[in-house]
Write an enzyme that holds these catalytic residues in place. Structure first.
Site, PDB file in Angstrom:
ATOM      1  CD  GLU A 280      -7.959   3.079  -7.446  1.00  0.00           C
ATOM      2  OE1 GLU A 280      -6.799   2.987  -6.944  1.00  0.00           O
ATOM      3  OE2 GLU A 280      -8.984   3.118  -6.760  1.00  0.00           O
TER       4      GLU A 280
ATOM      5  CD  GLU B 119       8.330 -17.117 -21.259  1.00  0.00           C
ATOM      6  OE1 GLU B 119       8.270 -18.307 -20.886  1.00  0.00           O
ATOM      7  OE2 GLU B 119       8.684 -16.183 -20.511  1.00  0.00           O
TER       8      GLU B 119
ATOM      9  CG  ASP C  71      -2.567  -3.425  -0.713  1.00  0.00           C
ATOM     10  OD1 ASP C  71      -3.206  -3.484   0.355  1.00  0.00           O
ATOM     11  OD2 ASP C  71      -2.254  -2.350  -1.262  1.00  0.00           O
TER      12      ASP C  71
ATOM     13  CB  CYS D  27      -0.902  -0.016   1.235  1.00  0.00           C
ATOM     14  SG  CYS D  27      -1.813   1.521   1.455  1.00  0.00           S
TER      15      CYS D  27
END
Lengths: 116, 116, 116, 116, 116, 116, 116, 116, 116, 116
Positions: free
Chosen positions: B73, B54, B38, B31
């Site tokens: 985001e 790949e 996270d 975070c």
């Protein structure tokens, strides 16, 4: 509600339409008629424009309803209004699914713009 | 992120539109506000054009986020940008489903082109 | 907690050992370290002796934790102590299942006497 | 409750221990404190002795609680007492699973004799 | 019931204790009080001794209840008595699970000998 | 049945008690009374002694029942007898779960020795 | 099989009895009669003594069966023998769940010592 | 690991034996052989004696494994050793359920004392 | 029914079309032919215009059917008429799902305006 | 079938198009070729015009098929014809889902008018 609690950050990709979905299953407020606690799940879906809603500030903003008496219908519309005012999204939908009270469950859905 | 980690190979059937779906349920980053880890699942869907991504190089590229602070985001849009830049797919969609933080779960979906 | 909120009524059948199970899925209190809200489900099982716990008073008593900072372990033991003090049951078990915080879920179980 | 509504018929096989299980998912009575309706499922399990409980009369007897204010604990014990008084079973267990009121669900279990 | 409809055949392995389970989910008879049809599932479990129950004859025997008024308790015990009389099993259990009538479902279980 | 179809191979570990479970969900034979096809699942569990049952030969042996009229009870016991005769296991259990015929499903279970 | 592929490392806590469970859902070998590929899941449970089985070497050892023709019963016993020989565990159980072949599924379980 | 990160608080009810269960589904460390990330769920169950483990400090302690190379077996035993050293519980069990690596999943369970 | 029991409050956002869904799983009334109790779930969906239906008054209004004999078809249409008369919604749909009576379940759906 | 058993009552809201769905899971008739019982679920959906079908009379009408030999196809069409003749609905659909006979399940659907 104290709208000043809400913070935003610059949308990292304003040239693109994309969708953010936020689910808050631990929402609680008070019934404006009885003062008894209400519980429910709030879902926020939006397409950001210039900025995104910062999640920690959203959490603190949502916690402000903990001791506030408010009707479900007012709550969902106020969330839509406050979040739209702060983030000015291209489109937003807010849904409130509230737990049974007196054996009755309620869902309120409101939106602005076209999400999909 | 170090985009040089990403490798591609020649699309074996460029004359056909077909869909590749990659699911990465062990994604972790930090975070940017708290430094706390996270966790989430990243899903990548794309229609390849001249080349395919790949997978081993994708795994190493994804692991680079392990110690990086980044907003959900920004992450999803950066993944879409980096992978599109490298593979130039006809269409691509990146979805990030992130685990609850402070009782709040978040999903971010971004795409380029028309997948289906 | 204000133990005076708890009311009891005369056990209608003290000559019989029988089991009452009460489930409270909408419990919320505050974290004593961060002040952030905690959520969980409290389950109370007991064999009444001279009196039974009145449910509406139990609801009001539980709501008193809404703005109180308390550790899970203290909460479950305090519930067992308060409810045992008021109702003096032949046996009682209290279980707290708490929602994830920082990605960690916790369950605390405590009992007095032999329930089954 | 009017115990006279309950009818029995001769146990067709008194020389054998066997189990009868009756489930009534549409039970409703009134809360003795608020006058509000309560809803729940009543389960009756018993080993008959000289007679069996006639089901249509049981339905009518249960409907008598529709407008009666009664605590869950009293209800389950009264059912056990009334049905035992009328049918004098070798063993009987009555369970009441009641719908959420104020976000709290309750189960009461009482029995006489050894069912299994 | 016409017990003569039931046929048996020689147990192919009388020197061995083994279990046969027969499930009849399409059972129907009439209520002896109202004449209305009853529906349910009959389950027969037994350890054969000298002979086994022939299934086609069992089906015809069961169909004889189609127009017969009979209490659930009498039915299950009569099935156990008739099938035991004809097949003289080392052990047998008969279970009747009957559909809701007036919002009430009923199960009756009876057995002879020790099945397991 | 032609027991000669069954082949065995040397138990690779006769000094150890271990369990082999074989499930045959595509079994079919004929009803000895009506000539109609029966369908079901056969399960074989055994502890081998000197030899194991070879699976391809078992498949061919099982296929021999395709055009044979046989009662469920005879079938399960014959399987137990034939397989025991050929493989002489330390313990064996055979279960037949047969599909509905005339609305009736049947299960037959037989065993020799102590499996667990 | 080349048992030399298997490596171990020092048990970090030999003073304690604890259980390690390893599941390998992607096992494949060849049928010794038809040369056709077999697929299945191998589960290994053991209590380590002086050493633990290193997982990467186990993966390479398991891959050696890919081109080998072997009966299920031999395979499971050979795994138990090889892994016991290398790691000398206080107890070990090996289970093989093999996919349907000719409509037949097979499970083989073998163990040494007492696991639980 | 830095055991100093772990904090405890006074057991609020040392006169009672009760059970605390902590589940950490977002655990991640590194493979000591390949340096690749490992993921899994850690479960800690214990009966506290003089003190309880503080959850936020546990979260920070667990995050210290994020960049550490460690075998599953060492990890589970080290957790049991460190947490036992700090909290001196009457009994404790630690379980690690690790995600598939090379198609292989692993579970390690270790305990001290008698939990139930 | 006493329509005066129903209360409304000012729609907090009349400038927006949004949907409110109310589910009442504990509805009960009487059969107009037999006087026996009926049970079912009522669902109300509407787009408010000038006012919203107050939920506690709706609960009390619904409880008035508890002792009233009414056909399912009349009930659903009366609910639609009464609620439309009081709240004058832009659109409304009422659905009644009624429990089995005599082995027959019934659903009635009626609406005014265009909900979606 | 005796169509006189069917009763109707005045549609309480003829000015509105609304849908009534009736499900009868306990339907039974006889096979016209073998005389054996058939079982199935009948579903009736209709938009009433001047009158509605009374449910108790429908139950009695349906019970008339209990001893009648009739093909599935004839049954569903006769139900549609009889119910349409009596109730003259604006639209009606009848569906019959019949249980397996000889391992074969059958569904028949017929309608008049446009339901949706």
């Amino acid at each position: 509600m104290n709208i000043n609690l809400l913070e935003t950050f610059k949308n990292p990709e304003p040239g693109r339409n994309y969708i953010i979905t936020i689910k808050i299953p631990e929402f609680t407020s008070l019934c404006p008629k009885t003062g008894q606690p209400d519980f429910g799940t709030i879902t926020i879906e939006y397409v950001p424009d210039k900025c995104c809603i910062e999640l920690k500030s959203l959490k603190l903003y949502m916690q402000n309803y903990r001791q506030k008496g408010i009707f479900y219908e007012s709550l969902v519309n106020q969330l839509l209004n406050d979040l739209s005012f702060i983030a000015k999204p291209r489109a937003m939908k807010v849904t409130g699914d509230f737990n049974a009270r007196g054996g009755i469950t309620t869902k309120v859905e409101a939106k602005t713009g076209k999400l999909f």
